[in-house]
Design an enzyme around this catalytic site. Structure first.
Site, PDB file in Angstrom:
ATOM      1  N   LYS A 200       0.845  -1.195   0.000  1.00 45.74           N
ATOM      2  CA  LYS A 200       0.000   0.000   0.000  1.00 45.74           C
ATOM      3  C   LYS A 200       0.886   1.252   0.000  1.00 45.74           C
ATOM      4  O   LYS A 200       0.688   2.163  -0.785  1.00 45.74           O
ATOM      5  CB  LYS A 200      -0.930  -0.018   1.210  1.00 45.74           C
ATOM      6  CG  LYS A 200      -1.875   1.155   1.204  1.00 45.74           C
ATOM      7  CD  LYS A 200      -2.826   1.134   2.373  1.00 45.74           C
ATOM      8  CE  LYS A 200      -3.587   2.460   2.413  1.00 45.74           C
ATOM      9  NZ  LYS A 200      -4.307   2.653   3.657  1.00 45.74           N
ATOM     10  N   GLU A 206      10.756  -4.624   3.681  1.00 50.30           N
ATOM     11  CA  GLU A 206      10.816  -6.014   3.217  1.00 50.30           C
ATOM     12  C   GLU A 206      10.399  -6.127   1.752  1.00 50.30           C
ATOM     13  O   GLU A 206      11.050  -6.786   0.943  1.00 50.30           O
ATOM     14  CB  GLU A 206       9.877  -6.902   4.063  1.00 50.30           C
ATOM     15  CG  GLU A 206      10.283  -7.085   5.509  1.00 50.30           C
ATOM     16  CD  GLU A 206       9.760  -6.001   6.428  1.00 50.30           C
ATOM     17  OE1 GLU A 206       9.404  -4.895   5.951  1.00 50.30           O
ATOM     18  OE2 GLU A 206       9.701  -6.244   7.648  1.00 50.30           O
ATOM     19  N   GLY A 261      -4.481  -1.724   5.481  1.00 52.19           N
ATOM     20  CA  GLY A 261      -3.699  -2.868   5.023  1.00 52.19           C
ATOM     21  C   GLY A 261      -4.297  -4.208   5.429  1.00 52.19           C
ATOM     22  O   GLY A 261      -4.464  -5.112   4.603  1.00 52.19           O
ATOM     23  N   ARG A 262      -4.678  -4.342   6.696  1.00 51.02           N
ATOM     24  CA  ARG A 262      -5.143  -5.661   7.163  1.00 51.02           C
ATOM     25  C   ARG A 262      -6.581  -5.967   6.744  1.00 51.02           C
ATOM     26  O   ARG A 262      -7.111  -7.028   7.056  1.00 51.02           O
ATOM     27  CB  ARG A 262      -4.937  -5.800   8.665  1.00 51.02           C
ATOM     28  CG  ARG A 262      -5.402  -4.642   9.491  1.00 51.02           C
ATOM     29  CD  ARG A 262      -4.782  -4.660  10.889  1.00 51.02           C
ATOM     30  NE  ARG A 262      -5.177  -3.479  11.651  1.00 51.02           N
ATOM     31  CZ  ARG A 262      -4.508  -2.330  11.617  1.00 51.02           C
ATOM     32  NH1 ARG A 262      -3.436  -2.202  10.876  1.00 51.02           N
ATOM     33  NH2 ARG A 262      -4.916  -1.306  12.340  1.00 51.02           N
ATOM     34  N   GLU A 347      -2.907  -6.203  15.555  1.00 47.25           N
ATOM     35  CA  GLU A 347      -2.451  -4.908  15.032  1.00 47.25           C
ATOM     36  C   GLU A 347      -3.582  -3.879  15.142  1.00 47.25           C
ATOM     37  O   GLU A 347      -3.337  -2.697  15.330  1.00 47.25           O
ATOM     38  CB  GLU A 347      -1.975  -5.034  13.576  1.00 47.25           C
ATOM     39  CG  GLU A 347      -1.203  -3.805  13.103  1.00 47.25           C
ATOM     40  CD  GLU A 347      -0.469  -4.008  11.783  1.00 47.25           C
ATOM     41  OE1 GLU A 347       0.775  -4.053  11.793  1.00 47.25           O
ATOM     42  OE2 GLU A 347      -1.147  -4.099  10.748  1.00 47.25           O
ATOM     43  N   HIS A 378      -1.524 -32.470  21.098  1.00 45.02           N
ATOM     44  CA  HIS A 378      -0.317 -33.175  21.530  1.00 45.02           C
ATOM     45  C   HIS A 378       0.798 -32.187  21.821  1.00 45.02           C
ATOM     46  O   HIS A 378       1.984 -32.551  21.838  1.00 45.02           O
ATOM     47  CB  HIS A 378       0.087 -34.190  20.453  1.00 45.02           C
ATOM     48  CG  HIS A 378      -1.036 -35.144  20.176  1.00 45.02           C
ATOM     49  ND1 HIS A 378      -1.241 -36.286  20.928  1.00 45.02           N
ATOM     50  CD2 HIS A 378      -2.069 -35.074  19.297  1.00 45.02           C
ATOM     51  CE1 HIS A 378      -2.345 -36.892  20.485  1.00 45.02           C
ATOM     52  NE2 HIS A 378      -2.864 -36.177  19.505  1.00 45.02           N
ATOM     53  N   LYS A 488      10.882   0.229  13.169  1.00 44.20           N
ATOM     54  CA  LYS A 488      11.358   0.467  11.793  1.00 44.20           C
ATOM     55  C   LYS A 488      12.425   1.559  11.808  1.00 44.20           C
ATOM     56  O   LYS A 488      13.461   1.451  11.134  1.00 44.20           O
ATOM     57  CB  LYS A 488      10.194   0.925  10.898  1.00 44.20           C
ATOM     58  CG  LYS A 488       9.155  -0.142  10.603  1.00 44.20           C
ATOM     59  CD  LYS A 488       8.073   0.410   9.672  1.00 44.20           C
ATOM     60  CE  LYS A 488       6.902  -0.533   9.527  1.00 44.20           C
ATOM     61  NZ  LYS A 488       5.786   0.010   8.775  1.00 44.20           N
TER      62      LYS A 488
HETATM   63  O1  F6P Z   1       3.370  -3.719   9.878  1.00 42.87           O
HETATM   64  C1  F6P Z   1       2.857  -2.514   9.521  1.00 42.87           C
HETATM   65  C2  F6P Z   1       2.195  -2.517   8.190  1.00 42.87           C
HETATM   66  O2  F6P Z   1       2.052  -1.174   7.854  1.00 42.87           O
HETATM   67  C3  F6P Z   1       0.842  -3.242   8.121  1.00 42.87           C
HETATM   68  O3  F6P Z   1      -0.186  -2.526   8.677  1.00 42.87           O
HETATM   69  C4  F6P Z   1       0.706  -3.475   6.661  1.00 42.87           C
HETATM   70  O4  F6P Z   1      -0.273  -4.403   6.343  1.00 42.87           O
HETATM   71  C5  F6P Z   1       2.106  -3.939   6.324  1.00 42.87           C
HETATM   72  O5  F6P Z   1       2.944  -3.152   7.155  1.00 42.87           O
HETATM   73  C6  F6P Z   1       2.499  -3.778   4.891  1.00 42.87           C
HETATM   74  O6  F6P Z   1       2.378  -2.449   4.463  1.00 42.87           O
HETATM   75  P1  F6P Z   1       2.406  -2.064   2.943  1.00 42.87           P
HETATM   76  O7  F6P Z   1       1.242  -2.685   2.279  1.00 42.87           O
HETATM   77  O8  F6P Z   1       2.354  -0.566   2.928  1.00 42.87           O
HETATM   78  O9  F6P Z   1       3.685  -2.582   2.373  1.00 42.87           O
END
Ligand code: F6P
Length: 528
Positions: A200, A206, A261-262, A347, A378, A488
């Site tokens: 987003k 990452e 995002g979520r 979150e 288990h 971060k």
């Molecule tokens: O971990 C924080 C966060 O901003 C989440 O809320 C989000 O889903 C994820 O990182 C990925 O964010 P993006 O879609 O901006 O890469």
């Protein structure tokens, strides 16, 4: 007024103080309990009969929802008011599945047109009409994204593997760990691989590093810069940054700022779901979620499944003292559900200030954890049956046997029901206390008639709306996530120190510096 200062909260406290335990061994034998406390939507039955609430508690919980203006806040969300106040954003993910008819018209039109583009693109990719730069049809898709831009699509693609209607393999790459990258691209042919980069913000570390590595991997093997436009699809709200990366206009899909995002699975974030399932199944997936939107915005409070889920969670967490919520799916296909819900619930509701920025004096989100049954029996079920911690649990079962292996399926189902029964009624053993099982643990049992697109869409939408209700009851903003920013920011100077000679200008606490030195030394020793 803060939630805990309302008369309704005080009534609930008084009811909790006056209760005599155990509650469940008696409640489960009430003839009408199951009928009164079970509700269905989108092919999913929610059985709340093993929650520790009688009629009085239920009435008081519903009164709390009204005191917290549940109805008004729901209308505000579904009509596009900026209920995410700290970021000044609307929260309209139901519009992505046509579940918010009163959302602004322009917004609904842009959803329809982007969905149409997604469908056309997916159909062409599936048929081979859209192919790689050497004209070979795509055989593999690598979805690159993390958190909300990853967990939902992987869960759905995996859970609905039986509904996959394409031979194209779908891989997921989220972690910055190079091992995840190597695993995702192992044995792939660049000529037939399509990368879908989902972010987003388009500045998540990452995803940026993985997307750049994927682009280098592709260029090293093809030496064809022009082909990037054909082999990379972008999904983002940061269109300027995405264009710079090299996506073509045709291969760029937007995420609107009113999609958190979520909660973004229903947007173009779910493109791999559409490619995997095909338009018909994808439409059933959206329609299951839409059924839940309709139910949520029209059912009375005492039958409203997401609200009831949140009310029981409040009762358990704030009045009965449960410290965690175990998610126990008895279906291997749902083994990523816990990961998905960890992000969705923790979150969203792992917060400690109210909408107005005041510190809350009640507890908020409990630890959400869990795993697939019967494996957990288990491992950690001993802790659940005889440990000292208070918890609540959600059992998720699928009625239909997908494999026509009734011995397996009936044993699986029997075990799920037996576990929730044991958690409710326990076992008294006055002579051998080692054998006693306390019981009286609150659980919800969710039964999907089958694990199809409609039921899964419905199940996930129930959890989404539960999260919203929980935020209303606790008076917190479920839609921001400022807490993730500090880590971060701190990673940047540490990365700088790891990759260069010791730099006295970079401030670092003593113990972190000692660890950095230790790691650098170990790296050097290993190198020599
Ligand atoms: O971990 C924080 C966060 O901003 C989440 O809320 C989000 O889903 C994820 O990182 C990925 O964010 P993006 O879609 O901006 O890469």
């Amino acid at each position: 007024m803060a939630a805990q200062d309302t008369p309704e909260w005080k009534t609930l406290s008084a009811l909790a103080d006056a209760r005599t335990e155990p509650v469940l061994p008696t409640l489960v034998n009430h003839e009408h309990r199951s009928k009164d406390m079970s509700f269905s939507v989108a092919g999913c039955l929610f059985d709340f009969s093993k929650q520790k609430a009688d009629e009085k508690v239920l009435d008081a919980l519903i009164a709390l929802a009204h005191a917290q203006q549940f109805n008004q806040r729901t209308v505000a969300m579904f009509t596009g008011e900026k209920i995410n106040t700290s970021e000044q954003r609307a929260v309209l993910h139901p519009a992505l599945r046509d579940g918010a008819p009163d959302a602004p018209t322009l917004l609904k039109q842009s959803v329809t047109s982007v969905r149409q583009r997604m469908i056309e693109s997916a159909v062409d990719i599936r048929s081979g009409n859209r192919a790689g730069y050497t004209n070979k049809p795509f055989t593999d898709i690598v979805h690159i994204g993390i958190g909300g831009s990853h967990l939902g699509p992987e869960l759905v693609v995996k859970a609905l593997a039986a509904h996959k209607t394409t031979h194209i393999n779908i891989h997921f790459l989220a972690n910055i760990d190079a091992g995840d990258f190597e695993h995702a691209i192992a044995n792939l042919n660049p000529e037939t691989t399509l990368f879908i980069v989902v972010s987003k913000s388009f500045n998540t570390l990452e995803t940026q590093i993985n997307a750049l590595s994927a682009r280098s991997w592709f260029l090293e093997r093809t030496a064809n810069r022009d082909a990037i436009a054909q082999h990379f699809v972008g999904v983002t709200s940061n269109l300027a940054a995405a264009e710079e990366f090299g996506f073509s206009e045709e291969n760029l899909f937007p995420i609107w700022d009113w999609v958190g995002g979520r909660f973004s699975l229903w947007s173009a974030v779910g493109l791999p779901v559409l490619i995997a399932l095909g338009p018909e199944n994808y439409s059933a997936f959206l329609s299951g979620a839409r059924e839940v939107d309709e139910h949520f915005t029209s059912a009375p409070a005492e039958q409203n499944i997401p609200l009831m889920s949140a009310l029981f969670a409040t009762w358990n967490t704030n009045f009965l003292g449960t410290e965690s919520l175990a998610i126990l799916p008895y279906d291997q296909r749902l083994d990523l559900l816990t990961d998905f819900l960890q992000q969705l619930e923790m979150e969203s509701n792992g917060k400690s200030v109210t909408q107005e920025g005041e510190h809350v004096s009640h507890t908020t989100m409990p630890v959400l954890w869990g795993g697939v049954g019967t494996n957990g029996q288990h491992a950690y079920h001993q802790f659940l049956h005889q440990g000292t911690r208070r918890y609540a649990a959600d059992f998720i079962l699928v009625a239909q046997d997908p494999y026509q292996k009734s011995e397996h399926h009936n044993w699986l189902t029997a075990n799920a029901l037996a576990q929730s029964q044991a958690m409710a009624v326990g076992l008294s053993s006055p002579d051998t206390p080692q054998r006693a099982v306390k019981g009286d643990h609150p659980t919800t049992t969710i039964v999907l008639e089958e694990l199809g697109p409609r039921q899964l869409g419905g199940l996930l939408a129930v959890f989404e709306h539960k999260v919203f209700c929980q935020g209303v009851l606790w008076d917190i903003n479920s839609f921001d996530q400022w807490g993730v920013e500090l880590g971060k920011a701190l990673a940047k100077p540490i990365y700088a120190e790891l990759t260069q000679e010791n730099n006295p200008d970079i401030e670092q606490d003593c113990v972190t510096r000692a660890l950095i030195d230790h790691i650098k030394q170990a790296q050097n020793t290993h190198r020599t």
